[in-house]
Design a protein around this motif. Structure first.
Motif, PDB file in Angstrom:
ATOM      1  N   ASN A 264     -12.656 -19.830 -17.573  1.00 15.57           N
ATOM      2  CA  ASN A 264     -12.944 -20.571 -16.352  1.00 15.57           C
ATOM      3  C   ASN A 264     -14.376 -20.269 -15.901  1.00 15.57           C
ATOM      4  O   ASN A 264     -14.714 -19.134 -15.579  1.00 15.57           O
ATOM      5  CB  ASN A 264     -11.956 -20.188 -15.246  1.00 15.57           C
ATOM      6  CG  ASN A 264     -12.149 -21.000 -13.982  1.00 15.57           C
ATOM      7  OD1 ASN A 264     -12.946 -21.940 -13.941  1.00 15.57           O
ATOM      8  ND2 ASN A 264     -11.421 -20.632 -12.922  1.00 15.57           N
TER       9      ASN A 264
ATOM     10  N   THR B 183     -15.770 -21.969 -13.333  1.00 15.07           N
ATOM     11  CA  THR B 183     -15.900 -22.528 -11.989  1.00 15.07           C
ATOM     12  C   THR B 183     -15.525 -21.470 -10.940  1.00 15.07           C
ATOM     13  O   THR B 183     -15.067 -20.372 -11.270  1.00 15.07           O
ATOM     14  CB  THR B 183     -14.978 -23.748 -11.810  1.00 15.07           C
ATOM     15  OG1 THR B 183     -13.620 -23.304 -11.688  1.00 15.07           O
ATOM     16  CG2 THR B 183     -15.093 -24.692 -12.991  1.00 15.07           C
TER      17      THR B 183
ATOM     18  N   LYS C  13     -20.493 -20.544 -13.788  1.00 14.42           N
ATOM     19  CA  LYS C  13     -21.135 -21.388 -12.765  1.00 14.42           C
ATOM     20  C   LYS C  13     -22.292 -22.238 -13.323  1.00 14.42           C
ATOM     21  O   LYS C  13     -23.121 -22.741 -12.568  1.00 14.42           O
ATOM     22  CB  LYS C  13     -21.681 -20.515 -11.611  1.00 14.42           C
ATOM     23  CG  LYS C  13     -20.708 -19.509 -11.040  1.00 14.42           C
ATOM     24  CD  LYS C  13     -19.480 -20.135 -10.436  1.00 14.42           C
ATOM     25  CE  LYS C  13     -18.641 -19.109  -9.698  1.00 14.42           C
ATOM     26  NZ  LYS C  13     -18.150 -17.998 -10.565  1.00 14.42           N
TER      27      LYS C  13
ATOM     28  N   LYS D  88     -21.638 -27.944 -15.620  1.00 19.32           N
ATOM     29  CA  LYS D  88     -21.488 -28.982 -14.609  1.00 19.32           C
ATOM     30  C   LYS D  88     -20.472 -30.062 -14.997  1.00 19.32           C
ATOM     31  O   LYS D  88     -19.882 -30.704 -14.141  1.00 19.32           O
ATOM     32  CB  LYS D  88     -22.842 -29.649 -14.339  1.00 19.32           C
ATOM     33  CG  LYS D  88     -23.926 -28.664 -13.882  1.00 19.32           C
ATOM     34  CD  LYS D  88     -23.487 -27.916 -12.630  1.00 19.32           C
ATOM     35  CE  LYS D  88     -24.558 -26.926 -12.180  1.00 19.32           C
ATOM     36  NZ  LYS D  88     -24.112 -26.142 -10.990  1.00 19.32           N
TER      37      LYS D  88
ATOM     38  N   ASP E  13     -17.336 -27.451 -13.776  1.00 22.65           N
ATOM     39  CA  ASP E  13     -17.129 -27.939 -12.409  1.00 22.65           C
ATOM     40  C   ASP E  13     -16.546 -29.348 -12.370  1.00 22.65           C
ATOM     41  O   ASP E  13     -15.866 -29.715 -11.400  1.00 22.65           O
ATOM     42  CB  ASP E  13     -18.470 -27.928 -11.649  1.00 22.65           C
ATOM     43  CG  ASP E  13     -18.990 -26.510 -11.416  1.00 22.65           C
ATOM     44  OD1 ASP E  13     -18.157 -25.572 -11.365  1.00 22.65           O
ATOM     45  OD2 ASP E  13     -20.225 -26.334 -11.294  1.00 22.65           O
TER      46      ASP E  13
END
Length: 205
Positions: A90, A92, A124, A127, A172
């Motif tokens: 993950n 995000t 992070k 996108k 994201d």
């Protein structure tokens, strides 16, 4: 002649024009051409009445047999989900996505490896819907099968990567995996040994 010569005897040389061999050669060539045309026309008539236009040459028949039996053709078949191990990460700020996605992939037949947060190289920083990462050999084998589960994901390969495991890194833009019915259909096409159904048939087959 001035009277110095006298013609004696009762036979005289015949004065006739020389034979023209050019006409004879032309006649022979023309006759051969006519006979050839007659023979060709006869063969065409035989083909029309015997169905000659439906006959297939030996080479064409061989091509048709290869198309009908894909086992003899050079067809690349992707591994099935049960042969693919997927690590789910993950990237995000949303919690629980890795485990949730891993559980769904397990239901779809995939083997699950590591599950957790993405490394700092991706955390992070993704996108889109996600990144699918695998070794170079996975580009045309296992990665397409995993891509069917998340069609909007970006595919990447790493030549230095060891082993055959794949990484699914959630980004994201992730909402959910591809609907299972559509994913299963795509996987079935990739893993089927008979992938000639969608290919255009060769003329004469």
């Amino acid at each position: 002649m001035g009277g110095q010569y006298r013609i004696t005897g009762d036979k005289y040389p015949r004065m006739r024009p020389p034979r023209r061999r050019g006409r004879l050669v032309f006649a022979v060539v023309a006759s051969a051409a006519v006979l050839g045309l007659i023979g060709w026309g006869t063969l065409q008539l035989i083909d029309v009445f015997t169905g000659g236009d439906k006959r297939v040459s030996a080479a064409t028949r061989a091509d048709c047999r290869t198309a009908a039996h894909p086992a003899t053709a050079e067809t690349r078949v992707s591994p099935r989900p049960g042969e693919i191990t997927v690590n789910v990460y993950n990237a995000t700020a949303r919690t629980g996505l890795a485990k949730q996605t891993a559980d769904e992939l397990k239901k779809r037949g995939f083997k699950i490896g590591a599950v957790g947060n993405a490394s700092k190289d991706f955390d992070k920083k993704v996108k889109g819907a996600g990144v699918l990462l695998g070794p170079a050999a996975a580009l045309d084998t296992t990665l397409p099968v995993l891509t069917a589960q998340l069609t909007g994901a970006e595919r990447r390969t790493d030549a230095a990567r060891k082993g055959g495991d794949l990484d699914l890194i959630i980004g994201d833009g992730y909402k959910s995996l591809t609907q299972r019915a559509a994913a299963d259909l795509a996987v079935a096409k990739l893993t089927s040994p008979d992938r000639t159904a969608d290919a255009p048939k060769k003329k004469g087959c």
